[in-house]
Design a protein around this motif. Sequence first.
Motif, PDB file in Angstrom:
ATOM      1  N   GLN A   1      39.156  68.954  -5.527  1.00 59.36           N
ATOM      2  CA  GLN A   1      38.616  69.986  -4.977  1.00 59.36           C
ATOM      3  C   GLN A   1      38.810  71.411  -5.313  1.00 59.36           C
ATOM      4  O   GLN A   1      37.985  72.409  -5.398  1.00 59.36           O
ATOM      5  N   VAL A   2      40.152  71.803  -5.466  1.00 50.04           N
ATOM      6  CA  VAL A   2      40.457  72.897  -5.946  1.00 50.04           C
ATOM      7  C   VAL A   2      39.804  73.450  -7.385  1.00 50.04           C
ATOM      8  O   VAL A   2      39.382  74.532  -7.508  1.00 50.04           O
ATOM      9  N   VAL A   3      40.117  72.345  -8.211  1.00 54.49           N
ATOM     10  CA  VAL A   3      39.514  72.823  -9.392  1.00 54.49           C
ATOM     11  C   VAL A   3      37.928  72.886  -9.583  1.00 54.49           C
ATOM     12  O   VAL A   3      37.528  73.849 -10.214  1.00 54.49           O
TER      13      VAL A   3
ATOM     14  N   GLY B   1      35.020  81.046  -9.425  1.00 48.14           N
ATOM     15  CA  GLY B   1      35.777  82.245 -10.413  1.00 48.14           C
ATOM     16  C   GLY B   1      37.298  82.248  -9.990  1.00 48.14           C
ATOM     17  O   GLY B   1      37.763  81.438  -8.873  1.00 48.14           O
ATOM     18  N   PRO B   2      37.858  83.455 -10.547  1.00 46.65           N
ATOM     19  CA  PRO B   2      39.395  83.485 -10.050  1.00 46.65           C
ATOM     20  C   PRO B   2      39.469  83.561  -8.579  1.00 46.65           C
ATOM     21  O   PRO B   2      38.900  84.358  -8.003  1.00 46.65           O
TER      22      PRO B   2
ATOM     23  N   CYS C   1      47.566  81.323 -14.268  1.00 47.50           N
ATOM     24  CA  CYS C   1      47.717  82.716 -13.486  1.00 47.50           C
ATOM     25  C   CYS C   1      47.571  83.739 -14.429  1.00 47.50           C
ATOM     26  O   CYS C   1      48.558  83.805 -15.301  1.00 47.50           O
ATOM     27  N   THR C   2      46.551  84.587 -14.498  1.00 47.67           N
ATOM     28  CA  THR C   2      46.459  85.672 -15.237  1.00 47.67           C
ATOM     29  C   THR C   2      46.542  86.836 -14.622  1.00 47.67           C
ATOM     30  O   THR C   2      46.160  88.072 -15.337  1.00 47.67           O
ATOM     31  N   GLU C   3      47.049  86.886 -13.247  1.00 49.18           N
ATOM     32  CA  GLU C   3      47.386  88.261 -12.487  1.00 49.18           C
ATOM     33  C   GLU C   3      47.875  88.055 -11.338  1.00 49.18           C
ATOM     34  O   GLU C   3      47.801  86.965 -10.864  1.00 49.18           O
TER      35      GLU C   3
ATOM     36  N   ARG D   1      49.367  85.287  -6.616  1.00 52.27           N
ATOM     37  CA  ARG D   1      48.862  84.624  -8.000  1.00 52.27           C
ATOM     38  C   ARG D   1      47.320  84.562  -7.673  1.00 52.27           C
ATOM     39  O   ARG D   1      46.765  84.310  -6.739  1.00 52.27           O
ATOM     40  N   VAL D   2      46.796  84.989  -8.803  1.00 52.72           N
ATOM     41  CA  VAL D   2      45.233  84.810  -8.886  1.00 52.72           C
ATOM     42  C   VAL D   2      45.005  83.721 -10.074  1.00 52.72           C
ATOM     43  O   VAL D   2      45.402  83.660 -11.161  1.00 52.72           O
ATOM     44  N   TYR D   3      44.485  82.583  -9.508  1.00 54.75           N
ATOM     45  CA  TYR D   3      44.373  81.381 -10.305  1.00 54.75           C
ATOM     46  C   TYR D   3      42.793  81.265 -11.123  1.00 54.75           C
ATOM     47  O   TYR D   3      41.641  81.726 -10.201  1.00 54.75           O
ATOM     48  N   ASP D   4      42.869  80.816 -12.454  1.00 52.10           N
ATOM     49  CA  ASP D   4      41.680  80.756 -12.852  1.00 52.10           C
ATOM     50  C   ASP D   4      41.682  79.446 -13.738  1.00 52.10           C
ATOM     51  O   ASP D   4      42.831  79.083 -14.176  1.00 52.10           O
ATOM     52  N   LEU D   5      40.538  78.929 -14.210  1.00 53.22           N
ATOM     53  CA  LEU D   5      40.683  77.496 -15.139  1.00 53.22           C
ATOM     54  C   LEU D   5      41.087  78.163 -16.505  1.00 53.22           C
ATOM     55  O   LEU D   5      40.639  79.058 -16.945  1.00 53.22           O
ATOM     56  N   ALA D   6      42.017  77.423 -17.068  1.00 57.92           N
ATOM     57  CA  ALA D   6      42.529  77.702 -18.316  1.00 57.92           C
ATOM     58  C   ALA D   6      41.469  77.756 -19.414  1.00 57.92           C
ATOM     59  O   ALA D   6      41.372  78.664 -20.233  1.00 57.92           O
TER      60      ALA D   6
END
Length: 392
Positions: A132-134, A141-142, A178-180, A186-191
Amino acid sequence: MTTLPRPAAALSADEARRIALRAQGFLGAPDRRGGVRGVLRHLGAVQLDTISVLARSHELIPYARLGAVGRPAVDRAYWTPTAGGAPHAFEYWSHAACILPVEEWPHFAFRRRAYRARPHWGHDLPDGSYDQVVAQLRAEGPLTATELGGAKNGGEWWDWSASKVAVERALMYGEVVCTERRGWKRVYDLAERAIPADLLHDELDDRECLRRLVALAGRSLGVGTRADLADYHRLKGEQVDTVIADSGLVPVSVEGWDRPAWADPAALGSVPRGRHRTTLLSPFDSLIWERARTERIFGFTHRLEAYVPKPKRIHGYFAMPLLSGGRLLGRVDPARDGRTLVARQVSLDSPKAVAPMAQALREAAEWVGCDTVRVERVTPAPLAAPLAAALV
């Protein structure tokens, strides 16, 4: 290791200390053109931590090397992507939670695989939560953990919600990155969306990942023992053993070190010269990450006392070591009171530390927007008056 190669060079204790200082960016002219991103790539990892006294540790790291870099500019340098949208850095588990250069993503494949293979976790995860999270990140988006449904269940700080457990697991697996940090969240995004396509792979086997990280540790340390090299990215000593021979590092002996050491060949290629920095160090600075190494190189015992009960603290909650002339000369436990930098406790090794401490306090105060410095306690007490005079 059962068989050790003959040392390629014999270093004095002073040579090893200067090599370490240059490797960490404290000896010689700072690379101002490279800026904060240059510091990150030079060190290979910048540790993050929640404690903020003067500033957060990831801000203190470039400040110590470059001087008064604007604090907003520090975060922009880490997290603002290129014109093409690619990140300069990502956050992952290295020495601890660290900001890492994005080009090192492939070399942490061994750790992502290890996390995926772990049979137990500290938090249970309800069925479907991970997917669900993915799916939510893919659709929206992030997002922060709060935006994913909330980070906590309402209990203690470790009582994570299912969405927080799921996204952290996805982060460790490498499906999420995490890119930010936004407001320290943490701001998460799909790799697959955040990491450049040429870097987004786990193709390197464990040995190649370890070889690269040991070589990077050697470059960032200049010279180090097996334990030093392992600690930099929190590897096991046995992992270092498997790759040290083809890491590119060369065996050396160091005066006063009772264990074998390895050095970056480039560090041996020229004599370390240049101006020494006078500055206060974050307790999480990679120059002093490993306590035994700090004692071996500087004869200085460093311990973070933030988690020590207050009555048992010796030097203070967030004691910051003073670096000057290539030596660690004392420490200060700072705080802020409006536009005043408060030195709650100053510990000096000798009268020679008075002038550098005054300089470092004045510069740190100006950097964080304070216009006065107030000293509350000095040890040894006879140095209080000279320090007060030097601060005027």
